[in-house]
Design an enzyme around this catalytic site. Structure first.
Site, PDB file in Angstrom:
ATOM      1  N   CYS A 191       9.069 -45.287  75.641  1.00 54.82           N
ATOM      2  CA  CYS A 191       7.959 -44.675  76.391  1.00 54.82           C
ATOM      3  C   CYS A 191       6.861 -44.207  75.445  1.00 54.82           C
ATOM      4  O   CYS A 191       5.669 -44.345  75.735  1.00 54.82           O
ATOM      5  CB  CYS A 191       8.465 -43.530  77.270  1.00 54.82           C
ATOM      6  SG  CYS A 191       9.425 -42.285  76.390  1.00 54.82           S
TER       7      CYS A 191
ATOM      8  N   CYS B 223      -3.494 -38.398  78.833  1.00 52.62           N
ATOM      9  CA  CYS B 223      -2.671 -39.188  79.761  1.00 52.62           C
ATOM     10  C   CYS B 223      -3.537 -39.789  80.883  1.00 52.62           C
ATOM     11  O   CYS B 223      -4.322 -39.089  81.522  1.00 52.62           O
ATOM     12  CB  CYS B 223      -1.583 -38.292  80.352  1.00 52.62           C
ATOM     13  SG  CYS B 223      -0.623 -39.101  81.636  1.00 52.62           S
TER      14      CYS B 223
ATOM     15  N   ASP C  84       5.983 -30.885  94.260  1.00 44.83           N
ATOM     16  CA  ASP C  84       4.890 -31.127  93.331  1.00 44.83           C
ATOM     17  C   ASP C  84       3.932 -29.936  93.292  1.00 44.83           C
ATOM     18  O   ASP C  84       2.724 -30.089  93.383  1.00 44.83           O
ATOM     19  CB  ASP C  84       4.133 -32.400  93.743  1.00 44.83           C
ATOM     20  CG  ASP C  84       3.159 -32.853  92.659  1.00 44.83           C
ATOM     21  OD1 ASP C  84       3.328 -32.437  91.503  1.00 44.83           O
ATOM     22  OD2 ASP C  84       2.228 -33.613  92.982  1.00 44.83           O
TER      23      ASP C  84
ATOM     24  N   CYS D 173      18.639 -40.488  76.312  1.00 44.86           N
ATOM     25  CA  CYS D 173      17.491 -41.105  75.622  1.00 44.86           C
ATOM     26  C   CYS D 173      17.934 -41.639  74.257  1.00 44.86           C
ATOM     27  O   CYS D 173      17.435 -42.676  73.794  1.00 44.86           O
ATOM     28  CB  CYS D 173      16.366 -40.085  75.437  1.00 44.86           C
ATOM     29  SG  CYS D 173      15.326 -39.870  76.889  1.00 44.86           S
TER      30      CYS D 173
ATOM     31  N   CYS E 114       4.900 -45.664  80.901  1.00 43.17           N
ATOM     32  CA  CYS E 114       6.068 -45.073  80.220  1.00 43.17           C
ATOM     33  C   CYS E 114       7.323 -45.260  81.059  1.00 43.17           C
ATOM     34  O   CYS E 114       8.432 -45.339  80.528  1.00 43.17           O
ATOM     35  CB  CYS E 114       5.821 -43.610  79.862  1.00 43.17           C
ATOM     36  SG  CYS E 114       5.150 -42.587  81.169  1.00 43.17           S
TER      37      CYS E 114
END
Ligand code: SF4
Ligand code: SF4
Length: 361
Positions: A207, A227, A147, A201, A257
């Protein structure tokens, strides 16, 4: 980093997978270092200002898309996936989460943040993998990330078959959904590349349709400034007025989502106790969390990712959620709890408290 060396790539990769499994990782991939195809998208995203105040996203510039510029000598990036759905998550856990979101007086913390902070845990385990590799091949150049802003994690994950990039911009997999953390080891070993997986997808837009703040402005394009994950965790300062109502009772992150994504019926439970939800963060009322003073916040969030946002942002988020609960008809105890803190609050929090109190109508 050292010069290129010969390794028995396939055998090493097989060993690596075994070690990774023992460390709680559920999948390992190997990506090359040419991420050129992602550079244009990254530049456009930054150019549009979609990163909000996350200036660190721009700081590393093109190094983010060029692993061998970030860590000279890098030949490959080992990518790793660690599932985080708590071990005791029931069948139909998404329905449990939707019900939680429909109870305005209860606090909703994003699932990944209900247990132990994954940053240190992942880094240690990735480093142990690198150490095992070094035992097998001798010292080699490497650096571990999890991250981390300079790394295009989802791009690396999708190149190496950890998943495809979903329209919500996260990585997801047909057999594992998207409820996982990503980590990387940049290495100077010529390991064999693993194949990307096809996107599934298709024509789905669940989402995009479900996002409470319309933050997914187009498929594969997220405006972080809208967001709720960004607003509640990364963003300092006031929450934009026009987005407060849509935050509902989400006080740290947002999973909507991912909850809506059909592939998450295949999301895997973690094998580690570390991601089990702490009682204080699972089913707590907004008022109970609002009552935590700074010392209690520090104590209760010891070892949790939540601690990183600090008590001030925590209370700001809670004030918005309390306002939303008041609009939903919550009782006097919420109003009184807000009122009690008003005089001692700093300017930013007081503005959020006043907004919240005004939601009563
Ligand atoms: S995390 Fe929530 S607010 Fe952010 S894009 Fe997903 S649904 Fe929208
Ligand atoms: S919800 Fe649909 S469009 Fe969005 S990531 Fe999942 S499969 Fe893709």
């Amino acid at each position: 980093m050292n010069g290129v060396r010969e390794v028995d790539g396939p055998a090493l990769l097989a060993q690596l997978r075994g070690w990774a499994e023992a460390e709680g990782f559920s999948q390992i991939g190997v990506a090359g270092v040419d991420l050129g195809s992602a550079e244009a998208g990254l530049s456009a995203w930054l150019h549009n200002g979609f990163h909000g105040s996350m200036d660190y996203m721009a700081v590393h510039g093109r190094k983010r898309a060029r692993p061998s510029d970030l860590v000279p000598g890098t030949l490959r990036v080992i990518t790793a996936r660690m599932d985080y759905l708590p071990r005791d998550s029931p069948q139909g856990w998404q329905a449990v989460e939707w019900r939680r979101l429909s109870r305005p007086e209860e606090a909703t913390v994003s699932i990944y943040a209900r247990g132990r902070d994954y940053h240190k845990l992942m880094r240690h385990r990735l480093q142990r993998l690198a150490d095992r590799l070094a035992d097998a091949v001798g010292p080699f150049g490497h650096r571990v990330f999890t991250d981390s802003a300079p790394v295009l994690e989802v791009e690396l994950a999708s190149k190496s078959g950890i998943g495809w990039r979903g329209k919500h911009t996260l990585a997801l997999h047909r057999e594992g959904g998207s409820m996982f953390f990503l980590g990387e080891i940049y290495v100077d070993l010529p390991l064999p590349l693993t194949d990307a997986v096809e996107s599934h997808c298709g024509s789905c837009s669940a989402c995009i349709d479900i996002c409470p703040t319309q933050a997914i402005v187009a498929p594969y394009r997220l405006d972080a400034r809208r967001c709720i994950s960004y607003l509640t965790i990364e963003h300092d300062g006031a929450i934009p007025l026009e987005l407060r109502a849509a935050m509902g009772n989400r006080i740290y992150g947002c999973d909507d989502c991912q909850l809506a994504c059909p592939w998450n019926k295949y999301a895997r439970r973690s094998t580690l106790p570390d991601f089990d939800a702490r009682a204080a963060l699972d089913g707590a009322t907004l008022v109970a969390l609002w009552r935590w003073n700074e010392a209690e916040f520090q104590r209760r969030t010891e070892g949790s990712a939540i601690r990183r946002i600090g008590h001030a942002r925590w209370r700001r988020n809670l004030a918005v959620a309390l306002g939303n609960a008041l609009r939903g008809g919550a009782g006097d105890d919420l109003r009184e709890a807000l009122q009690r803190e008003r005089d001692g609050a700093d300017e930013l929090l007081r503005e959020h408290i006043d907004w919240a109190l005004a939601q009563r109508g």
